[in-house]
Design a protein around this motif. Structure first.
Motif, PDB file in Angstrom:
ATOM      1  N   GLY A  25       0.586  -1.131  -0.110  1.00 31.41           N
ATOM      2  CA  GLY A  25       0.004  -0.162  -0.111  1.00 31.41           C
ATOM      3  C   GLY A  25       0.902   1.229   0.062  1.00 31.41           C
ATOM      4  O   GLY A  25       0.436   2.374  -0.673  1.00 31.41           O
ATOM      5  N   LEU A  26       2.028   1.369   0.609  1.00 31.26           N
ATOM      6  CA  LEU A  26       2.918   2.540   0.553  1.00 31.26           C
ATOM      7  C   LEU A  26       4.008   2.276  -0.628  1.00 31.26           C
ATOM      8  O   LEU A  26       4.221   3.207  -1.365  1.00 31.26           O
ATOM      9  CB  LEU A  26       3.698   2.430   1.840  1.00 31.26           C
ATOM     10  CG  LEU A  26       2.863   2.733   3.039  1.00 31.26           C
ATOM     11  CD1 LEU A  26       3.615   2.917   4.388  1.00 31.26           C
ATOM     12  CD2 LEU A  26       1.812   4.174   2.831  1.00 31.26           C
ATOM     13  N   GLU A  27       4.522   1.166  -0.654  1.00 35.21           N
ATOM     14  CA  GLU A  27       5.693   1.175  -1.728  1.00 35.21           C
ATOM     15  C   GLU A  27       5.058   1.067  -3.268  1.00 35.21           C
ATOM     16  O   GLU A  27       5.886   1.657  -4.052  1.00 35.21           O
ATOM     17  CB  GLU A  27       6.257  -0.284  -1.571  1.00 35.21           C
ATOM     18  CG  GLU A  27       7.850  -0.228  -1.906  1.00 35.21           C
ATOM     19  CD  GLU A  27       8.689   0.526  -1.221  1.00 35.21           C
ATOM     20  OE1 GLU A  27       9.987   1.148  -1.689  1.00 35.21           O
ATOM     21  OE2 GLU A  27       8.313   1.315  -0.130  1.00 35.21           O
ATOM     22  N   ALA A  28       3.791   0.722  -3.421  1.00 34.15           N
ATOM     23  CA  ALA A  28       3.514   0.901  -4.695  1.00 34.15           C
ATOM     24  C   ALA A  28       3.393   2.406  -5.170  1.00 34.15           C
ATOM     25  O   ALA A  28       3.705   2.872  -6.210  1.00 34.15           O
ATOM     26  CB  ALA A  28       1.944   0.247  -4.803  1.00 34.15           C
ATOM     27  N   THR A  29       2.735   3.074  -4.020  1.00 34.34           N
ATOM     28  CA  THR A  29       2.621   4.660  -4.413  1.00 34.34           C
ATOM     29  C   THR A  29       3.715   5.285  -4.601  1.00 34.34           C
ATOM     30  O   THR A  29       4.162   6.449  -5.359  1.00 34.34           O
ATOM     31  CB  THR A  29       1.725   5.224  -3.303  1.00 34.34           C
ATOM     32  OG1 THR A  29       0.511   4.395  -3.178  1.00 34.34           O
ATOM     33  CG2 THR A  29       1.597   6.998  -3.471  1.00 34.34           C
ATOM     34  N   ARG A  30       4.989   4.931  -3.898  1.00 31.26           N
ATOM     35  CA  ARG A  30       6.256   5.469  -3.882  1.00 31.26           C
ATOM     36  C   ARG A  30       6.850   5.278  -5.264  1.00 31.26           C
ATOM     37  O   ARG A  30       7.400   5.914  -5.862  1.00 31.26           O
ATOM     38  CB  ARG A  30       7.303   4.665  -2.840  1.00 31.26           C
ATOM     39  CG  ARG A  30       8.738   5.234  -2.916  1.00 31.26           C
ATOM     40  CD  ARG A  30       9.392   4.489  -1.901  1.00 31.26           C
ATOM     41  NE  ARG A  30      10.799   4.688  -2.026  1.00 31.26           N
ATOM     42  CZ  ARG A  30      11.754   3.931  -1.773  1.00 31.26           C
ATOM     43  NH1 ARG A  30      11.630   2.707  -1.654  1.00 31.26           N
ATOM     44  NH2 ARG A  30      13.154   4.586  -1.452  1.00 31.26           N
ATOM     45  N   ARG A  60      -9.160  10.777  20.689  1.00 31.82           N
ATOM     46  CA  ARG A  60      -8.389  11.376  20.060  1.00 31.82           C
ATOM     47  C   ARG A  60      -6.908  10.675  20.198  1.00 31.82           C
ATOM     48  O   ARG A  60      -6.063  10.808  19.415  1.00 31.82           O
ATOM     49  CB  ARG A  60      -8.187  12.855  20.363  1.00 31.82           C
ATOM     50  CG  ARG A  60      -9.332  13.892  20.029  1.00 31.82           C
ATOM     51  CD  ARG A  60      -9.191  14.922  20.269  1.00 31.82           C
ATOM     52  NE  ARG A  60     -10.239  15.995  20.133  1.00 31.82           N
ATOM     53  CZ  ARG A  60     -10.639  16.308  18.728  1.00 31.82           C
ATOM     54  NH1 ARG A  60      -9.725  16.184  17.826  1.00 31.82           N
ATOM     55  NH2 ARG A  60     -11.659  17.225  18.553  1.00 31.82           N
ATOM     56  N   ASP A  61      -6.928   9.878  20.920  1.00 34.32           N
ATOM     57  CA  ASP A  61      -5.719   9.302  21.370  1.00 34.32           C
ATOM     58  C   ASP A  61      -5.411   7.691  20.549  1.00 34.32           C
ATOM     59  O   ASP A  61      -4.551   6.957  20.672  1.00 34.32           O
ATOM     60  CB  ASP A  61      -5.294   8.874  22.735  1.00 34.32           C
ATOM     61  CG  ASP A  61      -3.941   8.821  23.134  1.00 34.32           C
ATOM     62  OD1 ASP A  61      -2.969   9.178  22.569  1.00 34.32           O
ATOM     63  OD2 ASP A  61      -3.565   7.980  24.256  1.00 34.32           O
ATOM     64  N   SER A  62      -6.404   7.525  19.753  1.00 33.93           N
ATOM     65  CA  SER A  62      -6.385   6.505  19.072  1.00 33.93           C
ATOM     66  C   SER A  62      -5.554   6.402  18.059  1.00 33.93           C
ATOM     67  O   SER A  62      -4.935   7.476  17.712  1.00 33.93           O
ATOM     68  CB  SER A  62      -7.758   5.973  18.314  1.00 33.93           C
ATOM     69  OG  SER A  62      -8.878   6.172  19.062  1.00 33.93           O
ATOM     70  N   THR A  63      -5.124   5.063  17.601  1.00 30.42           N
ATOM     71  CA  THR A  63      -3.874   4.919  16.820  1.00 30.42           C
ATOM     72  C   THR A  63      -4.311   4.474  15.370  1.00 30.42           C
ATOM     73  O   THR A  63      -4.960   3.616  15.428  1.00 30.42           O
ATOM     74  CB  THR A  63      -2.612   4.295  17.466  1.00 30.42           C
ATOM     75  OG1 THR A  63      -3.152   3.154  17.745  1.00 30.42           O
ATOM     76  CG2 THR A  63      -1.957   4.856  18.616  1.00 30.42           C
ATOM     77  N   PRO A  64      -3.399   4.523  14.274  1.00 25.61           N
ATOM     78  CA  PRO A  64      -3.541   3.862  13.204  1.00 25.61           C
ATOM     79  C   PRO A  64      -2.988   2.525  13.258  1.00 25.61           C
ATOM     80  O   PRO A  64      -1.956   2.409  13.785  1.00 25.61           O
ATOM     81  CB  PRO A  64      -2.694   4.697  12.123  1.00 25.61           C
ATOM     82  CG  PRO A  64      -1.685   5.381  12.959  1.00 25.61           C
ATOM     83  CD  PRO A  64      -2.117   5.610  14.223  1.00 25.61           C
ATOM     84  N   ILE A  65      -3.794   1.495  12.762  1.00 29.36           N
ATOM     85  CA  ILE A  65      -3.260   0.103  12.793  1.00 29.36           C
ATOM     86  C   ILE A  65      -2.137  -0.100  11.793  1.00 29.36           C
ATOM     87  O   ILE A  65      -2.195   0.499  10.534  1.00 29.36           O
ATOM     88  CB  ILE A  65      -4.184  -1.026  12.358  1.00 29.36           C
ATOM     89  CG1 ILE A  65      -5.249  -1.163  13.555  1.00 29.36           C
ATOM     90  CG2 ILE A  65      -3.767  -2.233  12.277  1.00 29.36           C
ATOM     91  CD1 ILE A  65      -6.464  -1.974  13.281  1.00 29.36           C
ATOM     92  N   GLY A  66      -0.931  -0.420  12.292  1.00 26.70           N
ATOM     93  CA  GLY A  66       0.190  -0.146  11.699  1.00 26.70           C
ATOM     94  C   GLY A  66       0.355  -0.836   9.978  1.00 26.70           C
ATOM     95  O   GLY A  66       0.985  -0.184   9.360  1.00 26.70           O
ATOM     96  N   GLY A  67      -0.200  -1.952  10.149  1.00 27.29           N
ATOM     97  CA  GLY A  67       0.127  -2.662   8.702  1.00 27.29           C
ATOM     98  C   GLY A  67      -1.093  -2.569   7.971  1.00 27.29           C
ATOM     99  O   GLY A  67      -0.993  -3.199   6.493  1.00 27.29           O
ATOM    100  N   HIS A  68      -2.127  -1.619   7.954  1.00 29.35           N
ATOM    101  CA  HIS A  68      -3.098  -1.382   7.195  1.00 29.35           C
ATOM    102  C   HIS A  68      -2.958  -0.150   6.146  1.00 29.35           C
ATOM    103  O   HIS A  68      -3.501   1.075   6.927  1.00 29.35           O
ATOM    104  CB  HIS A  68      -4.408  -1.421   7.800  1.00 29.35           C
ATOM    105  CG  HIS A  68      -4.703  -2.586   8.670  1.00 29.35           C
ATOM    106  ND1 HIS A  68      -5.663  -2.862   9.251  1.00 29.35           N
ATOM    107  CD2 HIS A  68      -4.085  -3.587   8.837  1.00 29.35           C
ATOM    108  CE1 HIS A  68      -5.737  -4.184   9.911  1.00 29.35           C
ATOM    109  NE2 HIS A  68      -4.767  -4.675   9.512  1.00 29.35           N
ATOM    110  N   HIS A  69      -2.188  -0.091   5.244  1.00 27.95           N
ATOM    111  CA  HIS A  69      -1.992   1.165   4.597  1.00 27.95           C
ATOM    112  C   HIS A  69      -2.697   0.987   3.226  1.00 27.95           C
ATOM    113  O   HIS A  69      -2.601   0.358   2.200  1.00 27.95           O
ATOM    114  CB  HIS A  69      -0.495   1.268   3.927  1.00 27.95           C
ATOM    115  CG  HIS A  69       0.538   0.726   5.075  1.00 27.95           C
ATOM    116  ND1 HIS A  69       1.282  -0.279   4.865  1.00 27.95           N
ATOM    117  CD2 HIS A  69       0.584   1.319   6.294  1.00 27.95           C
ATOM    118  CE1 HIS A  69       2.057  -0.301   5.966  1.00 27.95           C
ATOM    119  NE2 HIS A  69       1.640   0.474   6.880  1.00 27.95           N
TER     120      HIS A  69
END
Length: 572
Positions: free
Chosen positions: A230-235, A485-494
Motif C-alpha cells: 500500500g505504501l511502496e506501490a505509491t512510492r 483522539r488518542d486512538s492510533t492507526p493500525i500499523g500494517g493497514h496502508h
C-alpha cells in the motif's frame, strides 16, 4: 524458475508478457493464477527467500512530527511472501455498505460493487487457507452454536458476525514450490524496481531495475502490475515522474493522498448483567479446524441512520498494563511484552499513554505484576503449556491471547473505518536510498469526523446495551473525547494512496486497477481502496489480485484475437 538479480549481466534486458513488481500476497496470487498459461510471467521481489535486515533499508522513511503513525518501515517486509511472513492472519471481507457512495462520507463509493467482488473472496480463501467463505456464527459454527452474549437482542447491533484466521499463511513458503515449477514463470529475487519509464503516449516502455546499487537492468513487459504494498506501490508511481505531473496516474492530483489506516483503541467497560451471564469470549474452531472469533458491529441501517463510519468491536480483557486486574496470565504476558509482535507492543504503549494519569510505574507497579503471577502459578503454567501446544508447535496457530474476565467486565476493543481525507498523505522526502530512489514521507491524519464517529458510535452502543437489559456499557464522558483522539492507526493497514475511481478526475486507477493515462500499467493491493471499511485488508487484497489476473487473461486473449483479425484483413 528462481533467479537472482545480482547475478544478471550489467544492462541486461528481460522481456515478458506480464511483469509483477512485488512478491507479497497480491503478487504471488496473480503469478499463481497465471502459472501454466500462455503468458510469460516475471515476478520481481526486492528481497530474497529469507529475511535479511540489510535488505529492508529502502523501506525506511520519515513521519510528520505531528502524526502518531508508526515508523515507515514497520510492518512491511522485503522478501518472498512480503508482509505475509509476519502478519497475524485475520481474514475479514468488506461489507456491501463499504462499496456504496454514502452521502455522509466524503469521497466514498467504489467503481465496482459488492456483487462484482464477492465471488473472488471465495477464491481468495483458497490462497489464504482460511476455510470456507462463511462469516456468520450459524454458517461457520452451526445453528446450535451458543449466542455471543446470551439473551442479547438489538435492532442496531449485529452479534452473529465472526472473523476467520489464516494459518497464518506465508505466501513465500506456501507457493514458491508451485511457481518454481511453472514453465512460464520466472522469479527474480533481490530485484528492485526503481522507475517505470513511459513513452510520450503514456505507454510503458521499460522498468528500470537493479540487483545492486551499481548493477542495473531493464524489463520490457506487455503488461506491468505493481503489487508492492500500500505504501511502496505509491512510492514507485511518485518516483516515476516522467510526466512531470507528480507521478504516474496523478492527472487528478490524488496520487499519495487519501491515506487511510484503520483507527484502533480500547474504550469503555461492558459489564454483563448479571456478571455470570454466558458470553463467548475466546477463539473457537470450525469443523475444518479454522480459528474464528466473535465480533459485533452496528448494522448497515444503523450506520446510515446515524451517519456513522463502519466499525467492529470485540470483548477485550482488562488493560494488560495495570496490575489491578489481578490476573497472573495477563501480568505474565505484560512482563514478557518485549517478546510479542511489534504491533502488540505498540498497542500496549498506547494503552499505557491513556492510563498515564492513573498508573505510576514504580517498584510497587512491578511488584504487583510479579505478585499476580505468583498467586496464579497453576493457571499461568497451564496457559504456557497451552500456548506451546496451540501457538508454537502447530502449522495452524492460535492467533493471540484472549483471557476471560472473572468479573464479567470487558473493555471494548475496536477497529474503525477512516473518512477518506485528501490531507492525509504520503509523498517523497528529500533523502534517497542506496539505489537513488527518494524515501517516503508520511503524514497520516485523523479528521474531526473520525473522532465524532467514534464518540457517537460508542453512545449508540451504550444505549443499545441499556435497552437490552443484558449488559451496561460504562463510558467516562469526561475523558472519552481525549481517549478517542488518542486512538492510533493500525500499523500494517496502508490504504487509499492510489485510489480506484470511475474516471481520472477522481482517482489514480480505474475499476480494473489500470493507471489512468498509462495503458498496460496496473496497481493492485490496498493502495487502490477508495474507502477502507473496518475489515483487515489482506483478504480483499487477494480477492482483487485474483480478479485482476482474470482481467489480464481476458485482455491478452482480446489483443491476440484483434491481432489475428488485423492480419486476416491485411491478407485479404
Amino acid at each position: 524458475m528462481l533467479l537472482d538479480a545480482r547475478s544478471l549481466d550489467e544492462k541486461a534486458v528481460l522481456d515478458c508478457d506480464v511483469c509483477i513488481v512485488g512478491a507479497g500476497a497480491a503478487g504471488i496470487a496473480i503469478a499463481c493464477e497465471l502459472a501454466g498459461g500462455p503468458l510469460s510471467v516475471l515476478l520481481l521481489e526486492a528481497g530474497g527467500t529469507s529475511f535479511h535486515a540489510a535488505e529492508q533499508d529502502p523501506l525506511q522513511g520519515s513521519v510528520a512530527p505531528s502524526s502518531p503513525h508508526a515508523p515507515a518501515h514497520l510492518y512491511r517486509r522485503h522478501g518472498l511472501g512480503g508482509a505475509t511472513a509476519v502478519w497475524g492472519g485475520r481474514c475479514v471481507p468488506l461489507d456491501p455498505i463499504d462499496f456504496e457512495a454514502r452521502p455522509y462520507v466524503p469521497h466514498s463509493g467504489w467503481p465496482v460493487g459488492w456483487d462484482e467482488v464477492a465471488p473472488f473472496y471465495r477464491r481468495a480463501h483458497d490462497y489464504l487457507r482460511s476455510g470456507a467463505c462463511a462469516y456468520t456464527v450459524p454458517e461457520a459454527l452451526g445453528a446450535d452454536a451458543p449466542e455471543t452474549i446470551s439473551g442479547f437482542r438489538s435492532d442496531v447491533i449485529d452479534t452473529d458476525r465472526i472473523e476467520r484466521f489464516s494459518e497464518p499463511t506465508d505466501f513465500g513458503r506456501a507457493y514458491l514450490p508451485r511457481l518454481r515449477h511453472a514453465s512460464n514463470v520466472r522469479i527474480l529475487a533481490h530485484a528492485h524496481c526503481l522507475r517505470v519509464e513511459t513513452a510520450e503516449s503514456g505507454a510503458v516502455t521499460a522498468l528500470a531495475c537493479a540487483g545492486e546499487p551499481q548493477r542495473r537492468f531493464a524489463v520490457r513487459p506487455r503488461f506491468t502490475v505493481i503489487a508492492a504494498g500500500g505504501l511502496e506501490a505509491t512510492r514507485l508511481l511518485l518516483a516515476s515522474d516522467g510526466s512531470r505531473r507528480g507521478g504516474l496516474g496523478n492527472e487528478s492530483g490524488r496520487l499519495g493522498r487519501f491515506y487511510m489506516c484503520h483507527i484502533e483503541n480500547t474504550l469503555g467497560r461492558l459489564c454483563l448483567t448479571p456478571q455470570a451471564r454466558p458470553a463467548v469470549v475466546d477463539f473457537e474452531r470450525t469443523a475444518d479446524g479454522v480459528y474464528v472469533r466473535r465480533k459485533f458491529c452496528l448494522n448497515a441501517d444503523a450506520q446510515r441512520r446515524h451517519g456513522l463510519m463502519n466499525a467492529t468491536f470485540r470483548l477485550h480483557f482488562p488493560f494488560i498494563s495495570n496490575p489491578a486486574h489481578r490476573n497472573g496470565i495477563l501480568s505474565a504476558v505484560y512482563l514478557a511484552k518485549d517478546c510479542v509482535l511489534p504491533e502488540y507492543r505498540r498497542k500496549i504503549a498506547t494503552i499505557e499513554r491513556a492510563q498515564r494519569d492513573r498508573m505510576v510505574q514504580d517498584w510497587r507497579f512491578w511488584a504487583a505484576h510479579v505478585g499476580n503471577v505468583a498467586r496464579d502459578t497453576v493457571p499461568v503454567g497451564r496457559f504456557g503449556a497451552d500456548w506451546v501446544r496451540r501457538r508454537i508447535l502447530p502449522q495452524r496457530k492460535l492467533p493471540h491471547v484472549v483471557v476471560r474476565n472473572r468479573n464479567g467486565v470487558y473493555p471494548l476493543d475496536f477497529n474503525m473505518e477512516q473518512v477518506p481525507n485528501p490531507d492525509s498523505r504520503v509523498g517523497l522526502g528529500a533523502d534517497t536510498d542506496a539505489f537513488g530512489v527518494p524515501r517516503l514521507h508520511i503524514d497520516w491524519r485523523m479528521t474531526e469526523q473520525d473522532v465524532d464517529s467514534i464518540l457517537r458510535t460508542f453512545r449508540v452502543l451504550r444505549d443499545a446495551f441499556a435497552r437490552s437489559g443484558c449488559a451496561r456499557l460504562d463510558l467516562d464522558e469526561r475523558s472519552l473525547e481525549a481517549q478517542a483522539r488518542d486512538s492510533t492507526p493500525i500499523g500494517g493497514h496502508h490504504m487509499g494512496t492510489a485510489r480506484m475511481a470511475a474516471s481520472l478526475r477522481d482517482g489514480v486507477v480505474d475499476a480494473n486497477g489500470e493507471v489512468f493515462g498509462t495503458p498496460g500499467l496496473f496497481v493492485t493491493g490496498s493502495a487502490v481502496f477508495p474507502t477502507c471499511g473496518h475489515a483487515n485488508p489482506t483478504l480483499t487484497i487477494v480477492a482483487l489480485a485474483v480478479r485482476l489476473a482474470d482481467h489480464l487473461k481476458m485482455r491478452a486473449r482480446g489483443e491476440q484475437a484483434a491481432s489475428i483479425a488485423a492480419r486476416g484483413q491485411m491478407a485479404a
